[in-house]
Design a protein around this motif. Structure first.
Motif, PDB file in Angstrom:
ATOM      1  N   ILE A  50       0.862  -1.185   0.000  1.00 41.70           N
ATOM      2  CA  ILE A  50       0.000   0.000   0.000  1.00 41.70           C
ATOM      3  C   ILE A  50       0.894   1.230   0.000  1.00 41.70           C
ATOM      4  O   ILE A  50       1.662   1.460   0.935  1.00 41.70           O
ATOM      5  CB  ILE A  50      -0.932  -0.010   1.236  1.00 41.70           C
ATOM      6  N   SER A  51       0.773   2.011  -1.066  1.00 37.16           N
ATOM      7  CA  SER A  51       1.729   3.088  -1.296  1.00 37.16           C
ATOM      8  C   SER A  51       1.086   4.456  -1.084  1.00 37.16           C
ATOM      9  O   SER A  51      -0.088   4.574  -0.725  1.00 37.16           O
ATOM     10  CB  SER A  51       2.262   3.001  -2.731  1.00 37.16           C
ATOM     11  N   ASP A  52       1.870   5.494  -1.368  1.00 37.52           N
ATOM     12  CA  ASP A  52       1.377   6.869  -1.322  1.00 37.52           C
ATOM     13  C   ASP A  52       0.887   7.333  -2.690  1.00 37.52           C
ATOM     14  O   ASP A  52       0.639   8.523  -2.889  1.00 37.52           O
ATOM     15  CB  ASP A  52       2.491   7.815  -0.837  1.00 37.52           C
ATOM     16  N   GLN A  53       0.717   6.388  -3.612  1.00 40.38           N
ATOM     17  CA  GLN A  53       0.211   6.733  -4.940  1.00 40.38           C
ATOM     18  C   GLN A  53      -1.252   7.153  -4.850  1.00 40.38           C
ATOM     19  O   GLN A  53      -1.978   6.745  -3.930  1.00 40.38           O
ATOM     20  CB  GLN A  53       0.339   5.524  -5.874  1.00 40.38           C
ATOM     21  N   PRO A  54      -1.740   7.942  -5.814  1.00 38.60           N
ATOM     22  CA  PRO A  54      -3.169   8.291  -5.822  1.00 38.60           C
ATOM     23  C   PRO A  54      -4.033   7.030  -5.866  1.00 38.60           C
ATOM     24  O   PRO A  54      -3.704   6.068  -6.560  1.00 38.60           O
ATOM     25  CB  PRO A  54      -3.323   9.115  -7.104  1.00 38.60           C
ATOM     26  N   ILE A  55      -5.120   7.052  -5.122  1.00 34.51           N
ATOM     27  CA  ILE A  55      -6.005   5.902  -5.061  1.00 34.51           C
ATOM     28  C   ILE A  55      -6.800   5.803  -6.362  1.00 34.51           C
ATOM     29  O   ILE A  55      -7.145   6.814  -6.971  1.00 34.51           O
ATOM     30  CB  ILE A  55      -6.956   6.002  -3.846  1.00 34.51           C
ATOM     31  N   THR A  56      -7.062   4.578  -6.811  1.00 35.23           N
ATOM     32  CA  THR A  56      -7.890   4.334  -7.991  1.00 35.23           C
ATOM     33  C   THR A  56      -9.045   3.428  -7.617  1.00 35.23           C
ATOM     34  O   THR A  56      -9.014   2.754  -6.574  1.00 35.23           O
ATOM     35  CB  THR A  56      -7.068   3.661  -9.110  1.00 35.23           C
ATOM     36  N   THR A  57     -10.067   3.377  -8.463  1.00 35.09           N
ATOM     37  CA  THR A  57     -11.216   2.521  -8.160  1.00 35.09           C
ATOM     38  C   THR A  57     -10.800   1.058  -8.101  1.00 35.09           C
ATOM     39  O   THR A  57     -11.279   0.300  -7.241  1.00 35.09           O
ATOM     40  CB  THR A  57     -12.322   2.689  -9.223  1.00 35.09           C
ATOM     41  N   GLN A  58      -9.913   0.640  -8.972  1.00 33.78           N
ATOM     42  CA  GLN A  58      -9.491  -0.751  -8.973  1.00 33.78           C
ATOM     43  C   GLN A  58      -8.762  -1.123  -7.680  1.00 33.78           C
ATOM     44  O   GLN A  58      -9.014  -2.185  -7.094  1.00 33.78           O
ATOM     45  CB  GLN A  58      -8.590  -1.019 -10.181  1.00 33.78           C
TER      46      GLN A  58
END
Length: 528
Positions: free
Chosen positions: A335-343
């Motif tokens: 689980i990263s700090d990347q923007p969350i996506t629906t998938q």
């Protein structure tokens, strides 16, 4: 049925007073259309729902939600008031009236399977029974109009409740089941395609018995999702034509016999008519028709056909299910700090679901993304996947939670749909319910952007601070997230909080979309 939804008004106040004195729990809503959606969801979970509103301003306001219940076979009873019979002489212009006194009743004739105005004490009980019987038998809404000066009238005749039960012609049933059994025993690659009517007619046990006895694999339509627990070894996934997973589509369409049980042949269920199902290889059984290949049978009910078929000792060689086709839960991974996506959201939600969880998905990518969730129980995925009316999820959450107070309710809804009916959170808070509401914020009508490419202003909506709603609604907890880590933390905190509702405001990239929406955009984009 122990609960009823609605909003009072002067033409129905006397009846509302009786309701409050009765054992029935009256759930007052913020809007009539929300009351209709709540009653619809309650009916899908409980088997029968009811909504009570006043004349015209109330009745006409619930038309859209009742239309959805009719389209998707949800048994909802509409109770409404109207001007008293004695008030109608000389055709006065009474408030709420449109055109004439029968306008509302005329409208609902198009939206209900049966309707009645209780204007005659002698026939009133008989009319009530007729409407309720039609609602239960056909799983569609029914309309009962009560003039306000008839509320306290007591008929001076005795009444016996009817005991007649709809049944099939035994000879026709026997012949139809016999032919179906012969077709199944001859088939080498059969499959069951399970639809929404198996939910409505409570035929899940019969489906399970039939599948396990014959070892025939099962797929479901989008509207029929969760008719069988999606972890069952015979379940292969959703069939959506070209919109679905390619391996499921291929597996279904390569079958030499498809048992379509309770399945609506809608454009969404059929992947915008990209499905390739040969009628000559199908058994098509619904509440409205029974067709085996090109043979039509009349006088056979869907419950009788499915129950009788499930009791047959059918010899059928098991069909191998390819590796990797079944519904699966990919590991959440890092689980990263990347923007969350629906998938990624669906991947994080999946491990939390159990057989006490009800998932409610609104229309748009809320629905398309949520189809990747693996339901553990049955009949625990609610969405208006055929009528596709936005604004269903929040009031439906109220209805489902009222029907099953101990269930864990998870609702996924887009920001556009939330702005239509989201204030029904007020009623959810008032009743102390504890659902988890996830609002997908992609700055407007994201699905339409994929269907009709271009920088169109009509797809934009004003941004709300959704996570702040609990403050002025005086209940619950709000979360605002943009990254994977923030969503994961908020989701688990909300999931563990059973004291009140939780709302998670998820900021999504504007170009984010689920794989299903990508495929839908490719198929539909050229048509809109």
């Amino acid at each position: 049925m122990q609960d009823i939804f609605g909003i009072p008004g002067d033409y129905i106040l006397s009846f509302y007073s009786m309701l409050e004195k009765s054992p029935i729990n009256v759930v007052g809503c913020t809007r009539e259309d929300c009351a209709g959606f709540a009653a619809d969801a309650y009916a899908r979970v409980n088997g029968l729902g009811a909504v009570c509103v006043t004349y015209c301003v109330g009745g006409l306001s619930i038309c859209n939600s009742i239309a959805g219940a009719y389209a998707e076979k949800s048994p909802v009873v509409i109770l409404t008031g109207s001007p008293g019979l004695r008030e109608r002489s000389n055709n006065p212009l009474l408030h709420h009236m449109v055109r004439d006194f029968s306008t509302q009743k005329d409208v609902f004739e198009k939206l209900c399977i049966a309707g009645a105005e209780l204007s005659d004490p002698i026939s009133a009980f008989r009319e009530i029974d007729r409407v309720l019987d039609a609602v239960v038998r056909f799983k569609r809404p029914g309309y009962i109009e009560l003039p306000r000066d008839m509320v306290n009238v007591v008929p001076h005749i005795s009444h016996v409740f009817p005991t007649e039960v709809s049944s099939s012609d035994p000879q026709v049933l026997s012949e139809a089941v016999g032919e179906a059994r012969h077709l199944i025993e001859k088939a080498e690659k059969p499959i069951i395609l399970a639809g929404v009517e198996l939910h409505r007619f409570h035929l899940q046990d019969e489906l399970l018995n039939l599948a396990e006895h014959t070892q025939i694999p099962v797929a479901a339509t989008m509207l029929g999702k969760s008719v069988l627990r999606e972890t069952h070894p015979l379940y292969v996934g959703l069939y959506e034509g070209a919109l679905g997973r390619e391996e499921v589509t291929r597996f279904v369409e390569e079958s030499d016999l498809v048992l379509l049980l309770g399945t609506f042949m809608t454009d969404i269920n059929l992947g915008v008519f990209t499905a390739n199902l040969d009628p000559g290889k199908c058994i098509y059984a619904t509440s409205e028709q029974l067709r085996l290949k090109h043979h039509h049978y009349h006088g056979v009910t869907l419950p009788d056909f499915v129950r009788e078929l499930a009791q047959q000792k059918i010899g059928c060689p098991p069909r191998a299910i390819p590796e990797g086709i079944r519904m699966c839960m990919p590991p959440v991974g890092e689980i990263s700090d990347q923007p969350i996506t629906t998938q990624r959201m669906m991947q994080m939600i999946n491990p939390l679901l159990d057989d006490e969880t009800i998932v409610i998905a609104d229309i748009g990518d809320s629905l398309f993304a949520a189809t990747e969730l693996v339901t553990r129980g049955r009949s625990e995925f609610l969405s208006p996947a055929y009528y596709t009316s936005m604004g269903f999820a929040v009031p439906a959450t109220l209805g489902a939670q009222t029907a099953r107070r101990d269930a864990r309710i998870l609702a996924v809804i887009g920001d556009g749909a939330f702005q239509m009916t989201g204030m029904e959170l007020s009623t959810i808070i008032r009743h102390g319910y504890d659902p988890v509401i996830i609002v997908l914020d992609n700055h407007g009508y994201g699905t339409e952007r994929w269907l009709h490419a271009g920088d169109w202003k009509y797809n934009e909506i004003h941004p709300w601070a959704y996570s702040k709603l609990p403050e002025f609604l005086r209940g619950g907890t709000g979360y605002e997230v943009s990254t994977e880590k923030e969503f994961h933390t908020a989701l688990h905190t909300a999931w563990d909080d059973r004291k009140a509702m939780s709302i998670i405001h998820v900021h999504l990239p504007e170009n984010d979309a689920s794989p299903t929406l990508h495929r839908l955009g490719q198929r539909l984009g050229a048509r809109v």
